[in-house]
Write an enzyme that holds these catalytic residues in place. Structure first.
Site, mmCIF file in Angstrom:
data_model
loop_
_atom_site.group_PDB
_atom_site.id
_atom_site.type_symbol
_atom_site.label_atom_id
_atom_site.label_comp_id
_atom_site.label_asym_id
_atom_site.label_seq_id
_atom_site.Cartn_x
_atom_site.Cartn_y
_atom_site.Cartn_z
ATOM 1 N N GLY A 183 0.802 -1.218 0.000
ATOM 2 C CA GLY A 183 0.000 0.000 0.000
ATOM 3 C C GLY A 183 0.830 1.260 0.000
ATOM 4 O O GLY A 183 0.292 2.344 0.178
ATOM 5 N N CYS A 184 2.135 1.138 -0.210
ATOM 6 C CA CYS A 184 3.021 2.286 -0.024
ATOM 7 C C CYS A 184 3.525 2.834 -1.345
ATOM 8 O O CYS A 184 4.058 2.101 -2.168
ATOM 9 C CB CYS A 184 4.210 1.885 0.848
ATOM 10 S SG CYS A 184 5.325 3.255 1.172
ATOM 11 N N GLY A 185 3.386 4.141 -1.534
ATOM 12 C CA GLY A 185 3.906 4.780 -2.734
ATOM 13 C C GLY A 185 5.191 5.534 -2.506
ATOM 14 O O GLY A 185 5.937 5.791 -3.446
ATOM 15 N N CYS A 205 7.317 4.846 0.486
ATOM 16 C CA CYS A 205 8.064 4.243 1.587
ATOM 17 C C CYS A 205 9.560 4.445 1.381
ATOM 18 O O CYS A 205 10.077 4.264 0.282
ATOM 19 C CB CYS A 205 7.769 2.744 1.675
ATOM 20 S SG CYS A 205 6.076 2.367 2.125
#
Length: 284
Positions: free
Chosen positions: A127-129, A131
């Site tokens: 879910g990380c863009g 990180c």
């Protein structure tokens, strides 16, 4: 788009990697009744390491398919390359702990990457863009690209949305992955990529578009997720003029779309859609 013979010669993964597996679960009815054991397909989530030359850059949690597309799209949206010609080749290797994609850059881009030292140094979760980005100033901001294309007709957006579900076989089987699709200006879907991570799906799509030499002015992007700012930045890095999402946008997504002169359509459903940002040139 500039032609890149190195990208054109890159084949698909030599070995097909499973993208789902069957598991057993117990179905418990909400209103009582017998508990049943049922077989379900679950989407596979696996670590993929991205290495430039001999320099590890990031480990992303992805669906292990279309990894060549993912590496190319990720390289563009991260600002590591400026165009496909900056990649001389890439290789995909399967290891005991996951997959590794090694990208061979032209010398000046590799030197720029090493000099910049902007490495993720962390695992990018599904879910990380952003990180691993340690400073606010390092948040992604795509270069301005000219030629945003013509306004997309509402009928074309509706046609693309109607075709979207039928182009997602992995999601149909698992109900656990996102999709990013490219539609022509007529609304016909041309390309679609799926992944457990919404950012990864969009990177895969952009990589596939770069490899096919698609002109950004000839269509629009559709995503099945919420519309946050990094999705706008990825689309802008490719040069897309219109981004359509089935979910809602964030405030920063709207701000970035205005900055890039991009049309932003969200909450796009069968009964209609909402235009949140639109360049003045597209207004009647």
């Amino acid at each position: 788009m500039e032609e890149n013979h190195a990208l054109a010669s890159i084949g698909r993964q030599a070995k097909a990697i499973p993208t789902s597996r069957e598991v057993t679960a117990r179905r418990v009815p909400a209103t009582g009744g017998p508990v049943q054991e049922v077989a379900r397909l679950v989407a596979i989530e696996a670590p993929v390491g991205l290495v430039y030359g001999f320099q590890p850059y990031a480990v992303m949690m992805t669906t292990p398919a279309d990894l060549e597309d993912f590496a190319i799209g990720f390289s563009l949206t991260e600002g590591i390359i400026r165009s496909p010609v900056d990649i001389r080749g890439l290789s995909v290797e399967e290891g005991a702990d996951g997959m590794t994609v090694t990208i061979d850059l032209v010398p000046d881009r590799l030197h720029a990457l090493l000099a910049n030292r902007r490495l993720r140094n962390t695992v990018g979760r599904t879910g990380c863009g952003v990180c691993g980005v340690e400073e606010l100033a390092a948040l992604p901001l795509a270069e301005r690209r000219g030629g945003q294309g013509e306004a997309i007709a509402p009928e074309a957006i509706h046609r693309a949305l109607e075709a979207l579900a039928g182009g997602q076989p992995l999601n149909a089987a698992t109900r656990a992955v996102h999709a990013a699709a490219w539609a022509g200006s007529d609304g016909e879907l041309r390309l679609l990529r799926e992944d457990v991570g919404r950012h990864n799906a969009l990177d895969k799509l952009i990589g596939a578009l770069l490899r096919s030499g698609t002109d950004p002015a000839e269509g629009f992007i559709v995503i099945t997720s919420r519309l946050s700012f990094e999705m706008v930045e990825k689309a802008a890095a490719f040069g897309a003029g219109t981004l359509v999402a089935i979910s809602a946008p964030t405030s920063l997504a709207l701000d970035r779309a205005r900055r890039h002169g991009m049309t932003l359509v969200a909450i796009a459903r069968e009964d209609g859609h909402m235009v949140f940002v639109e360049p003045e040139s597209h207004l009647a």
